[in-house]
Design a protein around this motif. Structure first.
Motif, PDB file in Angstrom:
ATOM      1  N   LEU A 299      47.636  30.326  41.727  1.00 56.38           N
ATOM      2  CA  LEU A 299      47.221  31.530  40.990  1.00 56.38           C
ATOM      3  C   LEU A 299      45.762  31.837  41.300  1.00 56.38           C
ATOM      4  N   CYS A 300      45.414  33.120  41.200  1.00 55.35           N
ATOM      5  CA  CYS A 300      44.053  33.556  41.512  1.00 55.35           C
ATOM      6  C   CYS A 300      43.308  33.920  40.241  1.00 55.35           C
ATOM      7  N   PRO A 301      42.417  33.063  39.767  1.00 51.44           N
ATOM      8  CA  PRO A 301      41.587  33.471  38.634  1.00 51.44           C
ATOM      9  C   PRO A 301      40.453  34.355  39.135  1.00 51.44           C
ATOM     10  N   GLY A 302      39.933  35.191  38.268  1.00 51.81           N
ATOM     11  CA  GLY A 302      38.816  36.023  38.711  1.00 51.81           C
ATOM     12  C   GLY A 302      38.535  37.170  37.777  1.00 51.81           C
ATOM     13  N   ASP A 303      37.758  38.115  38.294  1.00 52.37           N
ATOM     14  CA  ASP A 303      37.355  39.288  37.525  1.00 52.37           C
ATOM     15  C   ASP A 303      38.609  40.089  37.140  1.00 52.37           C
ATOM     16  N   PRO A 304      38.802  40.362  35.845  1.00 49.96           N
ATOM     17  CA  PRO A 304      39.992  41.137  35.447  1.00 49.96           C
ATOM     18  C   PRO A 304      40.038  42.493  36.131  1.00 49.96           C
ATOM     19  N   LEU A 305      38.884  43.008  36.522  1.00 48.72           N
ATOM     20  CA  LEU A 305      38.864  44.332  37.147  1.00 48.72           C
ATOM     21  C   LEU A 305      38.949  44.251  38.666  1.00 48.72           C
ATOM     22  N   ASP A 306      39.466  43.145  39.183  1.00 48.08           N
ATOM     23  CA  ASP A 306      39.771  43.086  40.614  1.00 48.08           C
ATOM     24  C   ASP A 306      41.289  43.145  40.752  1.00 48.08           C
ATOM     25  N   GLN A 307      41.745  43.958  41.682  1.00 46.46           N
ATOM     26  CA  GLN A 307      43.197  44.164  41.796  1.00 46.46           C
ATOM     27  C   GLN A 307      43.952  42.906  42.180  1.00 46.46           C
ATOM     28  N   GLY A 308      43.270  41.954  42.771  1.00 47.09           N
ATOM     29  CA  GLY A 308      43.957  40.754  43.230  1.00 47.09           C
ATOM     30  C   GLY A 308      43.997  39.630  42.206  1.00 47.09           C
ATOM     31  N   THR A 309      43.443  39.852  41.014  1.00 49.85           N
ATOM     32  CA  THR A 309      43.333  38.760  40.037  1.00 49.85           C
ATOM     33  C   THR A 309      44.646  38.525  39.290  1.00 49.85           C
ATOM     34  N   ASP A 310      45.033  37.256  39.221  1.00 52.73           N
ATOM     35  CA  ASP A 310      46.215  36.864  38.429  1.00 52.73           C
ATOM     36  C   ASP A 310      45.832  36.426  37.026  1.00 52.73           C
ATOM     37  N   LEU A 311      44.719  35.711  36.933  1.00 49.12           N
ATOM     38  CA  LEU A 311      44.318  35.112  35.661  1.00 49.12           C
ATOM     39  C   LEU A 311      42.960  35.632  35.243  1.00 49.12           C
ATOM     40  N   GLY A 312      42.900  36.231  34.070  1.00 48.34           N
ATOM     41  CA  GLY A 312      41.621  36.680  33.533  1.00 48.34           C
ATOM     42  C   GLY A 312      41.083  35.653  32.548  1.00 48.34           C
ATOM     43  N   PRO A 313      39.956  35.955  31.926  1.00 48.78           N
ATOM     44  CA  PRO A 313      39.426  35.055  30.904  1.00 48.78           C
ATOM     45  C   PRO A 313      40.250  35.186  29.625  1.00 48.78           C
ATOM     46  N   LEU A 314      40.131  34.197  28.748  1.00 51.09           N
ATOM     47  CA  LEU A 314      40.843  34.268  27.474  1.00 51.09           C
ATOM     48  C   LEU A 314      40.058  35.149  26.514  1.00 51.09           C
ATOM     49  N   ALA A 315      40.796  35.888  25.694  1.00 50.81           N
ATOM     50  CA  ALA A 315      40.144  36.793  24.755  1.00 50.81           C
ATOM     51  C   ALA A 315      39.442  36.014  23.635  1.00 50.81           C
ATOM     52  N   HIS A 316      40.031  34.891  23.264  1.00 52.35           N
ATOM     53  CA  HIS A 316      39.449  34.102  22.182  1.00 52.35           C
ATOM     54  C   HIS A 316      39.314  32.669  22.641  1.00 52.35           C
TER      55      HIS A 316
END
Lengths: 649, 336
Positions: A299-316
């Protein structure tokens, strides 16, 4: 040309400018949208920060009690006119709303990604188009005259409570059909998901939806649920509820693993329906887990505003690491994918816990986050038993290439939606009819029954013991048994006997439906019995009305505990006692409070005008005795709906 | 020159800095239970294949590098009844220098020395291809074993493989007997491919499954696994002559089988989609699928090939658009 170096994809940032512009335009006025007048700001102010960067996006004034009251008053004022419109006019307004939403999908997706940390590919590529589908489905329902239907009317002002991180695709699934049915909708949103909700409400208003008909409040859920003049139908059950995946040995293991991208990792396991629990057949467990670990590591973690990102940061920020430590102490094997996580932002690598026992606290817990908890089972029966012993899952996914195995598993689950061999499956919108009631019947539904003890407890336990065997009978066989009761009753109370017969016959035709989807998929809506229903009746209820209640509730496969006055309908009672399985239906002189406090009821109906407020609060359906003469409404209430998605191919 | 081939049966690309060719797939004994346990859900696979192939687009700045790699992964192919030595020589020249001088110059050092992965021809054209490619390091691949239907007598098919190798083919693309799959006779399929593999000797074996004629993805996965057990170095989707050629679903299914086989045996088997891949965007979709499912190591000619005839021209045009802003003029794209 030199050697074959790794090919890089490069970055694909999505422009956040329109969203930042929108935030700047609305700075200082967020808190309430679509109701005239400024927000009084009775509630606390909260800062909304981008989970990826920690940068504060907006400051929201939460709605206080007076704001909520204003919103409800505004909604009430608008609702009558909205409900009086012909269906096609409401549909037209919903379509205009949909067109406005469609025009701003990019803006909304960026807002969603900014405030929740969900990847853009999820918000723009998957969730928001589904939100749009819900609006269109509701518009079609209104156009087709299915809302609200003859002899029925809208509930009034409907309060919709949402879960943290719920987006338009979640709450429009309920708001759109409620609006189509002629209700005004007041939506509660937690601060962390408020920006997109406000934006949608603004779009609705700009698209010409009458002011007040759809309104968004950022407030405490309880504050809206307990407010005067608002009905909260179909309130989600409180407490932890997470999705469940069941993988049989004859499943397509690779597809089942990849489907978790959509049903779990995309939202980081943070939503109520996410598939954070897994049951996998022991013989393929190792093969499945090793494929799963392999995929998690890709999986690709990264910037939520990058089209290639699978995993964003957790909201909480949750105590996920501590949770995993506890699980390890309980004997779980903890696999944490070694992914290059960004340094800023609340990123958490996906975790797989294997080797857990049903008794483990980690298995019972409803913790939210990218943590998949797995157990094994040996047989189909054991899978069903293990699933039944857990906190009921809201959504479930079943993987098996054998139709019989998949069907048996799916129908044994309590989940409201079961998807077979697919990821999210098609949308299954609520029918607008769920947000209506028969003309002239007051309706104040409330939350699920509270646990407690009392005289009703023994009765409900007996009914619960008898119910599964009864529900397993063919519907016709149940009707025949009830008809035999009616025959015994015919001499002493012909009215009640006739109603018993009629209700029993009607109950053989439960409101199930099947819809053929493109590609040969089947969306099934299956009417299932609740289990054991408690019913509180007024002292003057006639034996014939009770006969209808018994015939339909029991005819649909439910057990029933009814509180009646002490003299009671003796003839009906004895006919039922003799003709039905012992304990299944009990007519007892219980006080309403005692029945309401009984443990183990799956639904509680109150038809007693004298019942105290506490009892009414516990009831899942409150109406007056006229409801007992509305067989169609009784039929609708006597079943819960389970949705089953069977893709073709 | 069979001795030379035995030392370096499959040369990847370019000079001495290349990694050594991968160890060949030794195969496994036939295991019917292992095959019977394989299940593939067609619908889930189709939707996942589409998602995986499109979810991570290539940034415009990176696209030339990807497209040049696609050329380096292409088995430039001519399989026509009217092939002549002259036609094959022309194609060989294209394989050595796939992009015209103008485009090569514009793309800079990255394009220098670029050539296709192999030249794929019928048996009769092997000598012409070998002569035309002498000294280039580009291997010759021959379709064999009764291509494309695979219904000629079995001993003749085995002999055809042997004679193609003797004629100088470095790689052999065989077709399987589809009836073994359709009738569920997996042991017969295993024995057949095993015989071809033995006939190949040092030449690498690519097994064409003709997936468009196999009926279901479950059977595609089973046939893939049987072919790998029988020692195929590559599994290939299609001959290009079936009604349905390479699709993303079929490719995802075969890639998953390759990964499962690697997990069990440690052996890495290559993948070759063929037929119908004719646009630059298609090439990028397939490469995205391969990178996501099998990993970066598979984006090398040792483990991945495109079987294509018109793809190269489409990539040339796209590269022209990327570096010049417009497609090259016809005289800037040497005919293959």
């Amino acid at each position: 040309m030199t050697g074959m170096e790794r090919l890089e994809r490069g970055t694909h940032p999505v422009g956040a400018k329109p969203a930042i512009g929108w935030l700047a335009d609305h700075a200082g006025q967020l808190g309430m949208v679509t109701v005239e007048g400024p927000c009084a700001g009775g509630g606390a102010a909260v800062e909304i920060a981008n989970p990826a960067t920690g940068v504060v996006l907006a400051r929201i004034t939460q709605a206080g009690a007076s704001d909520i009251a204003n919103a409800i008053a505004g909604a009430r004022g608008a609702q009558a006119g909205w409900a009086a419109l012909p269906g096609f006019a409401r549909a037209g307004a919903l379509r205009a709303f949909g067109a406005a939403l469609k025009a701003e999908l990019d803006l909304l997706a960026v807002l969603r990604s900014l405030e929740t940390g969900l990847p853009w590919r999820v918000t723009r590529g998957r969730d928001l188009p589904r939100a749009l589908d819900h609006l269109h489905a509701a518009a079609r329902a209104a156009e087709g005259g299915r809302a609200p239907g003859t002899g029925r009317q809208a509930l009034g002002v409907v309060g919709l409570l949402s879960d943290p991180l719920d987006g338009p695709e979640d709450w429009l699934a309920r708001a759109a059909p409620a609006l189509a049915a002629g209700n005004a909708a007041v939506l509660h949103t937690p601060p962390g998901a408020a920006l997109a909700a406000f934006c949608v409400a603004g779009l609705a208003r700009a698209a010409g939806l009458p002011g007040g008909v759809f309104c968004v409040l950022c407030c405490e859920a309880d504050a809206l649920a307990t407010a005067e003049g608002v009905i909260c139908p179909d309130t989600p059950a409180p407490g932890p509820a997470s999705g469940l995946t069941i993988v049989h040995a004859d499943a397509d293991l690779d597809s089942a693993v990849a489907a978790l991208d959509d049903t779990l990792w995309a939202t980081g396991g943070q939503k109520a329906a996410d598939a954070t629990r897994l049951l996998v057949q022991e013989g393929v467990a190792e093969a499945f887990h090793s494929r799963l670990r392999d995929r998690m590591a890709r999986l690709c973690p990264g910037d939520p505003l990058d089209q290639g990102t699978d995993l964003g940061p957790l909201a909480h920020a949750g105590a996920l690491d501590e949770f995993c430590d506890v699980a390890r102490d309980e004997g779980a094997e903890v696999y944490r994918a070694a992914l290059p996580l960004p340094e800023t932002g609340r990123y958490h690598a996906p975790v797989l816990l294997t080797g857990l026992a049903p008794a483990a606290a980690a298995m019972q817990s409803g913790i939210r986050g990218p943590v998949l908890r797995s157990m094994t089972f040996r047989t189909l029966g054991e899978a069903i038993a293990l699933a039944g012993g857990m906190q009921p899952a809201r959504n479930a996914w079943v993987w098996s290439e054998c139709g019989a195995t998949a069907q048996t598993t799916a129908l044994a689950l309590a989940a409201r939606k079961v998807v077979v061999n697919d990821g999210l499956g098609s949308i299954m919108p609520e029918e607008p009819a769920a947000f209506t009631r028969p003309d002239g019947m007051p309706d104040v539904p409330s939350g699920p029954p509270a646990a407690g003890t009392g005289d009703g407890a023994a009765a409900s336990a007996a009914a619960r013991a008898a119910q599964p065997g009864w529900a397993a009978l063919d519907a016709g066989a149940r009707a025949d048994r009830l008809a035999a009761c009616a025959e015994a009753l015919a001499a002493s109370d012909p009215d009640a006997a006739a109603r018993l017969c009629a209700g029993a016959a009607l109950a053989t035709m439960p409101p199930s439906a099947a819809l053929l989807a493109p590609g040969g998929g089947l969306a099934l809506e299956i009417a299932r019995p609740h289990g054991v229903i408690g019913a509180i009746l007024g002292s003057d209820t006639s034996a014939a009305d009770i006969a209808s209640l018994v015939a339909i509730a029991a005819g649909c496969g439910n057990g029933l505990v009814v509180s009646v006055s002490s003299e009671g309908p003796q003839a009906l009672s004895s006919a039922i006692m003799r003709g039905l399985p012992e304990g299944l239906v009990q007519l007892l002189p219980l006080t309403p409070g005692r029945l309401a406090a009984a443990r183990g009821l799956d639904a509680l109906w109150c038809f007693c005008p004298d019942a105290d407020a506490q009892t009414r609060e516990c009831a899942t359906w409150c109406a007056d005795a006229s409801a007992l003469r509305d067989d169609a409404e009784l039929m609708r209430r006597a079943n819960r709906r389970q949705r089953l998605w069977l893709p073709g191919g | 020159m069979p001795d030379e081939r035995a030392r370096a049966p499959l040369r990847p690309v370019g000079g001495d800095t290349d990694p050594p060719p991968p160890v060949r797939n030794p195969g496994l004994a036939f295991d019917a239970d292992r095959i019977a346990a394989i299940r593939v859900n067609a619908r889930a696979t189709a939707s996942q294949a589409h998602t995986i192939a499109t979810r991570r687009p290539v940034a415009p700045a990176q696209e030339p590098a990807w497209l040049m790699r696609a050329i380096a992964l292409t088995d430039l192919t001519t399989l026509s009844g009217d092939d002549t030595p002259g036609r094959v020589r022309r194609l060989a020249a294209k394989a050595r220098a796939p992009l015209g001088p103008a485009l090569t110059g514009a793309l800079g050092p990255a394009a220098e020395g670029l050539h296709t992965a192999a030249l794929c021809v019928y048996h009769e054209m092997i000598p012409a291809a070998r002569a035309a490619l002498a000294g280039s390091g580009i291997p010759v691949a021959a379709v064999s074993a009764g291509f494309p239907a695979g219904l000629s007598p079995f001993d003749l098919r085995v002999d055809e493989v042997r004679r193609s190798v003797a004629a100088g083919a470095d790689e052999i693309d065989i077709v399987i007997s589809r009836r073994h799959v359709l009738l569920g006779d997996w042991a017969a399929l295993h024995a057949e491919i095993r015989a071809f593999r033995e006939a190949c000797g040092p030449a690498h074996l690519k097994a064409i499954l003709a997936t468009g004629e196999l009926g279901s993805l479950t059977d595609v996965a089973r046939a893939s696994m049987v072919a790998m057990m029988a020692g195929a170095d590559f599994i290939k989707t299609s001959t290009g002559k079936e009604p349905v050629n390479a699709t993303l679903s079929v490719s995802l299914t075969m890639l998953r089988a390759i990964r499962a086989y690697e997990a069990e045996t440690g052996a890495r088997v290559g993948f070759k989609p063929a037929g119908g891949i004719s646009k630059a965007a298609d090439a990028l979709s397939w490469m995205a699928l391969v990178q996501a499912e099998a990993g970066d190591d598979w984006l090398t000619p040792g483990l991945f090939r495109f079987g294509a005839s018109s793809l190269l021209g489409a990539i040339e045009k796209r590269l022209g658009v990327l570096v010049w802003g417009h497609a090259p003029a016809p005289w800037q794209m040497p005919m293959g």
